[in-house]
Design an enzyme around this catalytic site. Structure first.
Site, short mmCIF file in Angstrom:
data_model
loop_
_atom_site.label_atom_id
_atom_site.label_comp_id
_atom_site.label_asym_id
_atom_site.label_seq_id
_atom_site.Cartn_x
_atom_site.Cartn_y
_atom_site.Cartn_z
N ASP A 229 39.74 35.18 31.00
CA ASP A 229 38.70 35.16 32.02
C ASP A 229 37.95 36.49 32.05
O ASP A 229 38.56 37.56 32.16
CB ASP A 229 39.35 34.90 33.40
CG ASP A 229 38.34 34.46 34.44
OD1 ASP A 229 37.21 34.96 34.41
OD2 ASP A 229 38.71 33.64 35.28
N HIS B 151 37.17 31.73 32.62
CA HIS B 151 36.85 31.50 34.02
C HIS B 151 36.59 30.03 34.33
O HIS B 151 36.94 29.54 35.40
CB HIS B 151 35.63 32.34 34.41
CG HIS B 151 35.47 32.51 35.89
ND1 HIS B 151 36.40 33.19 36.66
CD2 HIS B 151 34.51 32.09 36.75
CE1 HIS B 151 35.99 33.20 37.93
NE2 HIS B 151 34.86 32.53 38.00
N SER C 51 37.74 31.41 42.37
CA SER C 51 36.98 32.63 42.14
C SER C 51 36.81 33.38 43.46
O SER C 51 37.80 33.77 44.07
CB SER C 51 35.64 32.30 41.47
OG SER C 51 35.03 33.44 40.94
#
Length: 686
Positions: free
Chosen positions: A623, A658, A538
């Site tokens: 995501d 995610h 991320s």
């Protein structure tokens, strides 16, 4: 590894992106369309290429997965906690991926009542997550949120725990969380904007009425803020919170008056953050007001809550970050951080006790756990370290006796914590700042620069990666790897100023700190550039993208998971989930100063014709936080420009978002894939 297999080639379709009289040419902008079959075909070709290039590690990956899985107790359960007359627990059954939520009335010897068996609920879904379980005050109803796409758009349902019936009410596009009023029939919840996924509205639902009749209670119109609703631990107040990166605001209403009007606690002041906890006839306010950079604790009467009435309880301290408080009837428990280390301070309200829990090393994590009971002398906290599995501990705040309720079991019979050494070392950054690094490795390791070392980092949002125990990590350590966590600026490891020095126009400190940690570990003889690896996900994937542009020669391999690499384009697109709420972290590129600075480090914008390390990039098609096209575009541009023959692999999970796969063991397969990639680069295949 098959050298004859050719990597996918993706079409270049130039798009001119202009801002502040600056034109960026994005050849792969067109990948930003998951409905386009050509895009899906490209992602699937990349997946096929990844499969072919790693085919020789397939059995090793399976072995690593089984090895990591074998250390985990499959028929495991949480330590029960008591709430409103019931003991609640979460357990897993052998061979099953999902949790079972249950409770027992009054005694742990009572008959178990199954609330939700997520293994049954997940049938027919490739992804399943239950969230926000909320029990009504009369113990008869449970509101819960479900996501079957991994887009973090939860649908709230209500279950009658007496009859087992799930009511027809279906509340869509929520955060999953909800809060009951005292009457056990009025439910407050948070809706998300369907496109941006910003949590922007609070609604009130009355049991048995149509969802279309739900009343909008609050609309957070500032698109840099999100909103949420909860009940105080004292059960007396419902609270609506609004927060951005730098600013917060609350509204309160007595929980026994659900149709009343929420009253503003203290209007937002830009740059002032505060959180509130209720006790007796006062609120306690954790805040950075009045330049309290590391936060302080104040109190205010519940009927007169404006800031001018706040009074200090624990004043600001320059060397101690005040992270949180937990309020009990007789005790105040304070979570703080000093010189990077977690501390738990216990005080009696009457002033007769004030002490710290003792911890004895520099690579541990300790935190206050689940404590829903207000009237108790027992504090539940958790402790683990790089070498010590997690323990859940009940501590008697009066007698100071502790009971270990559960220590994480490491199955397989091979683990002995004395076989490993952990330590904290320091690197010196280019500007003279000292950067801490937590390390773990097998006892007997020689500092001869030949050791493979995996350096992990994040460094954004003030989120601190504390030194924590991992059973999966043992698969690296037992094969000779050193594992390092770089506590770089952008986290709050060394206090709030540590975060302030790694954001906005100081963001590059995060990247140079990580690089300087790498150089220091090499200089101290732990490893060398031929054996050094980096990993982040991320915003940590942004970190990976930055370091491979800035110092590719330092790393033999890099793993970037769901990487936020197209910073400028994403931050200019306010229709993308989370963008507007991120301006206080990265800056608003609609302002030229921030645009120019962002562009100077954005990984995608700074790919150049040079040699890059071996790289594995992971993403998820659904995501909601880092859109799949960021890593896809990045890999396409790297393929076009890089001058080496090193591995570049892109793996897109076509069903996940995610957080990756939803099953507890499915997620281990992703870890096995990453570890096999790193071990294979070291020539280790067993």
């Amino acid at each position: 590894m098959d050298s004859k297999v050719q990597p996918p080639v993706v079409a270049k379709k130039p798009t001119n992106l202009e801002k502040h009289d600056d034109v960026r040419v994005d050849n792969y902008f067109w990948l930003n369309d998951r409905e386009n079959q050509e895009v899906i075909d490209y992602l699937e070709r990349e997946n096929a290429y990844n499969d072919k290039m790693t085919a020789h590690t397939k059995k090793f990956r399976e072995h690593l997965f089984e090895e990591m899985k074998s250390r985990i107790k499959e028929d495991d359960s949480s330590v029960p906690y008591k709430l409103n007359g019931y003991w609640y627990l979460t357990r897993f059954e052998k061979g099953k991926d999902y949790p079972i939520y249950s409770r027992k009335k009054e005694s742990l010897d009572a008959e178990e009542e199954i609330l939700f068996d997520c293994n049954k609920e997940a049938e027919g879904h490739s992804y399943y997550r239950l969230s926000g379980l909320s029990i009504s005050p009369d113990n008869k109803l449970a509101a819960f949120g479900v996501d079957t796409v991994s887009r973090r758009k939860y649908t709230i349902r209500i279950k009658n725990l007496v009859t087992g019936e799930i009511y027809p009410e279906t509340i869509e596009t929520t955060t999953g969380g909800s809060t009951w009023a005292t009457d056990s029939k009025t439910l407050f919840y948070t809706k998300k904007d369907n496109e941006t996924l910003r949590s922007n509205k609070i609604y009130r639902h009355v049991l048995g009425t149509s969802v279309s009749d739900d009343v909008e209670i609050y609309n957070e119109k500032d698109d840099t803020f999100s909103t949420f609703v909860y009940k105080t631990k004292s059960k007396k107040y419902l609270v609506i919170g609004s927060s951005s990166t730098l600013t917060s605001e609350y509204r309160i209403l007595r929980a026994d008056d659900p149709t009343g009007e929420f009253k503003i606690f203290q209007p937002r002041i830009r740059g002032v953050e505060y959180g509130i906890a209720h006790y007796d006839d006062h609120f306690y306010v954790l805040t950075n007001a009045d330049e309290a950079t590391n936060f302080k604790l104040m109190k205010v009467p519940e009927d007169n809550t404006a800031k001018e009435n706040w009074r200090d309880v624990i004043p600001h301290r320059k060397d101690v970050l005040l992270e949180d408080v937990e309020i009990f009837k007789e005790y105040l428990v304070i979570s703080e951080r000093n010189n990077g280390l977690n501390k738990i301070n216990i005080k009696r309200w009457d002033g007769t006790a004030n002490y710290y829990l003792p911890f004895d090393n520099e690579t541990y994590t300790a935190y206050v756990s689940t404590n829903p009971d207000f009237d108790t002398k027992s504090l539940r906290y958790s402790y683990n370290s790089l070498t010590t599995p997690n323990s859940v501990i009940d501590f008697d705040m009066e007698s100071k006796e502790k009971e270990v309720k559960k220590e994480q079991e490491v199955l397989g019979g091979k683990f002995d914590k004395s076989d490993y050494i952990s330590e904290r070392v320091w690197a010196t950054a280019g500007d003279g700042t000292r950067i801490p690094i937590s390390l773990i490795y097998k006892r007997g390791l020689q500092k001869d620069r030949s050791n493979p070392l995996l350096q992990y980092g994040y460094g954004s949002y003030g989120s601190t990666i504390d030194p924590y125990f991992s059973t999966a990590r043992l698969s690296l350590l037992d094969r000779g790897f050193i594992y390092a966590i770089a506590h770089i600026r952008g986290s709050e490891y060394l206090g709030r100023s540590w975060y302030e020095d790694g954001k906005l126009l100081k963001k590059k400190n995060t990247f140079t700190d990580f690089i300087d940690c790498s150089k220091s570990l090499i200089a101290q003889g732990y490893t060398s550039a031929n054996h050094l690896y980096a990993m982040g996900g991320s915003a940590g994937g942004l970190l990976m993208g930055a370091i491979v542009n800035m110092a590719p020669e330092l790393y033999n391999g890099v793993v970037a998971s769901v990487p936020f690499v197209d910073v400028v384009s994403t931050m200019l697109d306010d229709s993308i989930p989370l963008t507007t709420g991120e301006y206080d972290e990265w800056g608003n590129p609609n302002e030229e100063e921030y645009y120019t600075y962002m562009k100077s480090y954005s990984p995608y914008d700074n790919v150049v014709a040079q040699e890059y390390p071996n790289m594995l990039v992971n993403t998820g098609l659904h995501d909601s936080q880092v859109q799949y096209w960021e890593p896809a575009k990045w890999v396409a541009k790297l393929r076009e420009l890089k001058t080496d023959k090193n591995l570049l692999l892109l793996h897109t999970n076509m069903e996940a978002g995610h957080g990756g796969a939803s099953g507890r063991f499915e997620a281990l397969k992703e870890v096995a894939e990453e570890y096999a990639f790193l071990l294979d680069l070291e020539g280790i295949q067993e």
